[in-house]
Motif scaffolding. Sequence first.
Motif, mmCIF file in Angstrom:
data_model
loop_
_atom_site.group_PDB
_atom_site.id
_atom_site.type_symbol
_atom_site.label_atom_id
_atom_site.label_comp_id
_atom_site.label_asym_id
_atom_site.label_seq_id
_atom_site.Cartn_x
_atom_site.Cartn_y
_atom_site.Cartn_z
ATOM 1 N N GLU A 9 38.445 38.242 21.082
ATOM 2 C CA GLU A 9 39.304 38.314 19.892
ATOM 3 C C GLU A 9 38.584 39.007 18.735
ATOM 4 O OE1 GLU A 9 38.107 35.605 21.264
ATOM 5 O OE2 GLU A 9 37.012 34.465 19.729
ATOM 6 N N ASN A 10 37.267 39.213 18.865
ATOM 7 C CA ASN A 10 36.521 39.925 17.814
ATOM 8 C C ASN A 10 36.654 41.443 17.902
ATOM 9 O OD1 ASN A 10 35.355 37.621 16.574
ATOM 10 N ND2 ASN A 10 33.892 37.472 18.260
ATOM 11 N N LEU A 11 37.137 41.943 19.034
ATOM 12 C CA LEU A 11 37.121 43.402 19.236
ATOM 13 C C LEU A 11 37.963 44.140 18.192
ATOM 14 C CD1 LEU A 11 37.356 43.567 23.138
ATOM 15 C CD2 LEU A 11 35.433 44.398 21.734
ATOM 16 N N LEU A 12 39.209 43.734 18.023
ATOM 17 C CA LEU A 12 40.074 44.452 17.072
ATOM 18 C C LEU A 12 39.609 44.283 15.620
ATOM 19 C CD1 LEU A 12 43.558 43.977 18.770
ATOM 20 C CD2 LEU A 12 42.396 46.154 18.360
ATOM 21 N N PRO A 13 39.221 43.083 15.196
ATOM 22 C CA PRO A 13 38.692 42.969 13.829
ATOM 23 C C PRO A 13 37.432 43.815 13.602
ATOM 24 C CG PRO A 13 39.332 40.806 14.638
ATOM 25 C CD PRO A 13 39.472 41.755 15.800
ATOM 26 N N TYR A 14 36.587 43.924 14.613
ATOM 27 C CA TYR A 14 35.405 44.774 14.467
ATOM 28 C C TYR A 14 35.823 46.234 14.312
ATOM 29 C CZ TYR A 14 31.030 47.200 15.363
ATOM 30 O OH TYR A 14 29.942 48.032 15.256
ATOM 31 N N GLY A 15 36.739 46.671 15.145
ATOM 32 C CA GLY A 15 37.208 48.051 15.062
ATOM 33 C C GLY A 15 37.869 48.327 13.717
ATOM 34 N N ASN A 16 38.675 47.394 13.276
ATOM 35 C CA ASN A 16 39.346 47.557 11.983
ATOM 36 C C ASN A 16 38.309 47.778 10.879
ATOM 37 O OD1 ASN A 16 41.801 47.397 10.302
ATOM 38 N ND2 ASN A 16 40.818 45.558 9.485
ATOM 39 N N MET A 17 37.230 47.000 10.954
ATOM 40 C CA MET A 17 36.169 47.114 9.961
ATOM 41 C C MET A 17 35.452 48.472 10.077
ATOM 42 S SD MET A 17 33.199 44.281 9.596
ATOM 43 C CE MET A 17 32.195 44.883 10.952
ATOM 44 N N ALA A 18 35.144 48.862 11.309
ATOM 45 C CA ALA A 18 34.416 50.122 11.522
ATOM 46 C C ALA A 18 35.252 51.312 11.041
ATOM 47 C CB ALA A 18 34.063 50.282 13.005
ATOM 48 N N PHE A 19 36.551 51.295 11.317
ATOM 49 C CA PHE A 19 37.396 52.425 10.903
ATOM 50 C C PHE A 19 37.646 52.408 9.392
ATOM 51 C CE2 PHE A 19 38.091 52.688 15.460
ATOM 52 C CZ PHE A 19 38.083 54.063 15.652
ATOM 53 N N ASN A 20 37.697 51.233 8.792
ATOM 54 C CA ASN A 20 37.762 51.186 7.325
ATOM 55 C C ASN A 20 36.497 51.762 6.708
ATOM 56 O OD1 ASN A 20 40.278 50.162 6.487
ATOM 57 N ND2 ASN A 20 39.681 48.057 6.998
ATOM 58 N N ALA A 21 35.374 51.556 7.369
ATOM 59 C CA ALA A 21 34.075 51.937 6.796
ATOM 60 C C ALA A 21 33.893 53.456 6.685
ATOM 61 C CB ALA A 21 32.937 51.332 7.625
ATOM 62 N N PHE A 22 34.748 54.245 7.354
ATOM 63 C CA PHE A 22 34.669 55.705 7.188
ATOM 64 C C PHE A 22 35.257 56.153 5.846
ATOM 65 C CE2 PHE A 22 34.913 55.397 11.960
ATOM 66 C CZ PHE A 22 33.601 55.787 12.195
ATOM 67 N N GLY A 23 36.005 55.293 5.226
ATOM 68 C CA GLY A 23 36.621 55.633 3.942
ATOM 69 C C GLY A 23 35.757 55.138 2.781
ATOM 70 N N PRO A 24 36.329 55.123 1.567
ATOM 71 C CA PRO A 24 35.600 54.618 0.412
ATOM 72 C C PRO A 24 35.506 53.095 0.465
ATOM 73 C CG PRO A 24 37.870 55.100 -0.179
ATOM 74 C CD PRO A 24 37.710 55.533 1.243
ATOM 75 N N VAL A 25 34.616 52.535 -0.334
ATOM 76 C CA VAL A 25 34.515 51.073 -0.410
ATOM 77 C C VAL A 25 35.643 50.572 -1.313
ATOM 78 C CG1 VAL A 25 33.023 49.111 -0.923
ATOM 79 C CG2 VAL A 25 32.029 51.255 -0.101
ATOM 80 N N ASN A 26 36.828 50.468 -0.737
ATOM 81 C CA ASN A 26 38.000 50.022 -1.504
ATOM 82 C C ASN A 26 38.361 48.594 -1.106
ATOM 83 O OD1 ASN A 26 39.110 50.399 1.016
ATOM 84 N ND2 ASN A 26 40.376 52.171 0.449
ATOM 85 N N ASP A 27 39.532 48.160 -1.534
ATOM 86 C CA ASP A 27 39.946 46.782 -1.237
ATOM 87 C C ASP A 27 40.050 46.514 0.265
ATOM 88 O OD1 ASP A 27 42.009 48.674 -1.257
ATOM 89 O OD2 ASP A 27 43.532 47.109 -1.462
ATOM 90 N N LEU A 28 40.374 47.538 1.065
ATOM 91 C CA LEU A 28 40.492 47.314 2.510
ATOM 92 C C LEU A 28 39.128 46.982 3.114
ATOM 93 C CD1 LEU A 28 42.939 50.240 3.427
ATOM 94 C CD2 LEU A 28 43.476 47.787 3.205
ATOM 95 N N VAL A 29 38.090 47.643 2.620
ATOM 96 C CA VAL A 29 36.725 47.343 3.082
ATOM 97 C C VAL A 29 36.312 45.967 2.568
ATOM 98 C CG1 VAL A 29 34.296 48.009 2.839
ATOM 99 C CG2 VAL A 29 36.040 49.761 3.278
#
Length: 404
Positions: free
Chosen positions: A166-186
């Motif tokens: 169950e950690n796989l998708l949350p990890y991916g979500n975090m990794a793909f957010n991390a390519f952007g700016p440090v905004n509220d999603l990060v």
Amino acid sequence: MTEALQRPVGLPVSDADPFAHDVLEHPEPLHQELRAAGPVVYLTRYSVHAIARHREVHAALTDWQRFESGSGVGLANFRHEKPWRPPSLLLEADPPRHDAPRRVLRELLAPPALRRLREQWFAAAESLVDDVVSGETEFDAFTALARAFPLRVFPDAVGLGPDGRENLLPYGNMAFNAFGPVNDLVEADAHRAGELSAWVNAQCAREKLREDGIGAGIWAAADRGDLTHAQAPLVVRSLLTAGVDTTVHGLAAALFAFATHPEQWQRLRERPELARVAFDEAVRWQSPVQTFFRTATTDVHIAGALVPEGSKILMFLGAANRDPARWNDPDRFDLSRDPSGHVGFGMGIHQCVGQHVARLEAEALLTALARRVERIEPAGLPQRHLNNTLRSWASLPVRVRAAA
Ligand code: 4IA
């Protein structure tokens, strides 16, 4: 250097924020604006150059010498900023260091290596579709199919243990957010970064991976000397980062496309061998991976505009994939077009090494559905899940009528 000095002279400029919620929700207006503004546009908000036309995006992707990945393919410039995790040996590396890990994964994910998975994955797809579809029924095609299917087949193929998936998708979500700016999603996931990274890193160890999986294949390559043993866990990590969310949202894109284009669904039912083309067309049409950066290794002239050495270039894959200068009627999802040349999987030496895995998953699921489902239509508004890089979903309500 001050903002005023950095601001290039003579380039079209945009103050838009490509990572703002309304743009992530609905990116097409910005894409159109950037394509129309010129071949290169300066984004004042992040002090980066942006390219959104197919010609320039394709050219940058295939010129790794002048557009490097080793300084990071997100907004953060690894020349000046510490990466949030040890950089990927594939995605965030350039030749020659990039090449050995790439070769190892290419072999393990090539069509001949996937042949042993085919029958299993087709059976898994049939059984999933049987569980979900009967008579006339409504369900969430995102959770029940697009998310469920890759999670049923891919972690097993890698050889992951049963716990913590169950950690796989949350990890991916975090990794793909991390390519952007440090905004509220990060910031929303920041409190889980340590825990999720620790879990993923732990799964990359040899003793955590089943002996017959792709992960073990990476360790075996290290034993043969094709990689170092220090590199092996990071290459396994690439599978876990790049191989789950991408296919989940790519399949969701295909299901959304068919639910909203009933005539294309009939076409697939008549000719199920179109499943692979349909998936590529869905990847072109939605571009699950929307954006990526490169860094200029030298002063680069793009269509007459100067991009200075060391600057970040934001490539809009989604905009290139709907550029009317490259595609006829680009906003149409159309199985009769040839979608090859789309940049949804990237292009050049970094082009998605897992694309055959993704296509096999799509072929299995779409073929099973085409056999069982006479009609598929929206049963409510789909919900997007916002991510700085992924065009992703939270739900996709559909109404389906089973074939007699
Ligand atoms: C990696 C571009 C995206 C699908 C991607 C994300 C992560 C990695 C590779 C590709 O961690 O290697």
